[in-house]
Design a protein around this motif. Structure first.
Motif, PDB file in Angstrom:
ATOM      1  N   UNK A 246      25.220 -78.103 -28.926  1.00 44.65           N
ATOM      2  CA  UNK A 246      24.619 -78.720 -27.744  1.00 44.65           C
ATOM      3  C   UNK A 246      24.032 -80.086 -28.091  1.00 44.65           C
ATOM      4  N   UNK A 247      23.411 -80.188 -29.257  1.00 44.49           N
ATOM      5  CA  UNK A 247      22.771 -81.439 -29.677  1.00 44.49           C
ATOM      6  C   UNK A 247      23.779 -82.561 -29.903  1.00 44.49           C
ATOM      7  N   UNK A 248      24.927 -82.235 -30.474  1.00 37.80           N
ATOM      8  CA  UNK A 248      25.892 -83.275 -30.832  1.00 37.80           C
ATOM      9  C   UNK A 248      26.933 -83.533 -29.735  1.00 37.80           C
ATOM     10  N   UNK A 249      26.775 -82.891 -28.588  1.00 32.43           N
ATOM     11  CA  UNK A 249      27.683 -83.134 -27.470  1.00 32.43           C
ATOM     12  C   UNK A 249      29.041 -82.492 -27.617  1.00 32.43           C
ATOM     13  N   UNK A 250      29.106 -81.384 -28.348  1.00 25.99           N
ATOM     14  CA  UNK A 250      30.366 -80.699 -28.606  1.00 25.99           C
ATOM     15  C   UNK A 250      30.515 -79.449 -27.751  1.00 25.99           C
ATOM     16  N   UNK A 251      29.534 -79.196 -26.882  1.00 21.24           N
ATOM     17  CA  UNK A 251      29.465 -77.920 -26.173  1.00 21.24           C
ATOM     18  C   UNK A 251      30.660 -77.660 -25.259  1.00 21.24           C
TER      19      UNK A 251
ATOM     20  N   UNK B  55      23.953 -75.770 -24.013  1.00 17.02           N
ATOM     21  CA  UNK B  55      24.900 -76.368 -23.076  1.00 17.02           C
ATOM     22  C   UNK B  55      26.281 -75.732 -23.107  1.00 17.02           C
ATOM     23  N   UNK B  56      26.504 -74.758 -23.978  1.00 15.02           N
ATOM     24  CA  UNK B  56      27.825 -74.132 -24.034  1.00 15.02           C
ATOM     25  C   UNK B  56      28.156 -73.465 -22.703  1.00 15.02           C
ATOM     26  N   UNK B  57      29.407 -73.604 -22.280  1.00 16.73           N
ATOM     27  CA  UNK B  57      29.821 -72.965 -21.026  1.00 16.73           C
ATOM     28  C   UNK B  57      31.017 -72.046 -21.210  1.00 16.73           C
ATOM     29  N   UNK B  58      31.374 -71.742 -22.472  1.00 22.99           N
ATOM     30  CA  UNK B  58      32.521 -70.872 -22.750  1.00 22.99           C
ATOM     31  C   UNK B  58      32.151 -69.824 -23.790  1.00 22.99           C
ATOM     32  N   UNK B  59      32.629 -68.602 -23.584  1.00 25.73           N
ATOM     33  CA  UNK B  59      32.336 -67.533 -24.542  1.00 25.73           C
ATOM     34  C   UNK B  59      33.375 -66.434 -24.462  1.00 25.73           C
ATOM     35  N   UNK B  60      33.534 -65.739 -25.585  1.00 23.99           N
ATOM     36  CA  UNK B  60      34.318 -64.509 -25.629  1.00 23.99           C
ATOM     37  C   UNK B  60      33.365 -63.355 -25.383  1.00 23.99           C
TER      38      UNK B  60
END
Length: 307
Positions: free
Chosen positions: A117-122, A146-151
């Motif tokens: 989230x911090x590095x804008x990779x979310x 900020x992640x919006x994807x998960x298994x």
């Protein structure tokens, strides 16, 4: 083959589309790198590894993806956040697609969410995974990150049949206060990939295939698995020569695809050479089998690349 009556959602994660009706989108393939025991990893705690070899493995998976049309994902496994940070630096330098962030430690997984989230990779990262054993620390990190994807790991240790797995997803299965799907939605996760969890061959591994059909029919969400785990745990096969083991490993990919699977965690990235041709072949066969169902494979599908 078959067509699901329920609309099938398609997730777009870092430019890779996963889901849809069987035969519509090519199967996404995720190879694992920096896994436990991988020879090129010299210090798994600090993340010291052979950079040139890692680059070659990532580049080769990408080449096979371009050739076949099967989209690829880099599945990063890390023992510590220090190691993950080093691995991510390498991956960023030679890969512009989605990644799966994974660790055997809950604290490390939570810190992965914070770092991404911090590095804008979310928007390019997939959390692996939300399941019955997800801890409050992980839940808080996902809620705040900020992640919006998960298994979503649907394995239910109390009731391991497909209905038990679906119950865990929808209502918590008696193990959690709410189902994994409603919890994920509350955490802001938009792109949900379902994984039944694959147990050893002889202990019910085949149920994962039946679950795939049932889950897509009921939920309309993309489903996949690490079906290779059933093969790697087969004691009889361990005594066979390497060629036999590799053949069975690649065949497990096709089995998941024929059950309607949308993505595969195919195991060590070194196996890309055998996995991608098998996956492409299975995708072509499925696409041909559903032509009468008014299902049209997208432009990058293997049937358009290789036929």
């Amino acid at each position: 083959m078959f067509r699901f009556s329920k609309d099938q959602q398609v997730m777009n994660i870092g430019g890779v589309r996963i889901g849809g009706q069987p035969g519509e989108y090519p199967t996404a393939l995720a190879g694992t790198i920096f896994y436990h025991g991988q020879a090129m990893v010299e210090d798994p705690e600090k993340g010291i590894f052979d950079r040139l070899l890692a680059e070659d493995l990532i580049r080769r998976q990408s080449e096979l993806s371009d050739e076949t049309g099967n989209p690829s994902i880099i599945h990063i496994f890390a023992r510590s956040i220090e190691a993950f940070s080093r691995y991510l630096d390498l991956v960023e330098a030679c890969w512009d697609g989605p990644i799966i962030a994974d660790s055997s430690e809950a604290e490390t997984r939570a810190r992965m969410v914070e770092l991404l989230s911090e590095i804008g990779y979310a928007d390019r990262a997939i959390y692996n995974s939300l399941g019955a054993a997800t801890t409050p620390v992980e839940a808080e990190a996902l809620l705040n990150g900020d992640l919006d994807s998960a298994i979503l790991l649907a394995y239910n240790p109390v009731r391991s049949d497909p209905e038990g797995s679906l119950d865990l997803l929808e209502s918590g299965g008696g193990l959690r206060g709410k189902g994994l799907i409603p919890f994920a939605r509350e955490a802001g996760l938009v792109n949900l990939l379902i994984d039944p969890g694959v147990v050893p061959l002889g202990s019910g591994a085949g149920a994962a295939l039946r679950f795939t059909v049932m889950a897509k029919a009921r939920l309309g969400l993309p489903v996949g698995s690490g079906m290779h785990n059933a093969v790697s745990s087969w004691n009889w096969l361990k005594g066979r020569e390497r060629t036999a083991r590799r053949c069975c490993d690649a065949a497990s990919v096709a089995l998941q695809q024929l059950a309607g699977g949308d993505y595969l965690l195919y195991g060590p990235i070194e196996r890309a050479e055998t996995v991608f041709p098998v996956a492409a072949m299975a995708d072509i066969m499925v696409a041909e089998a559903v032509q009468d169902f008014d299902i049209h494979p997208i432009g990058d599908h293997p049937i358009h690349r290789l036929i």
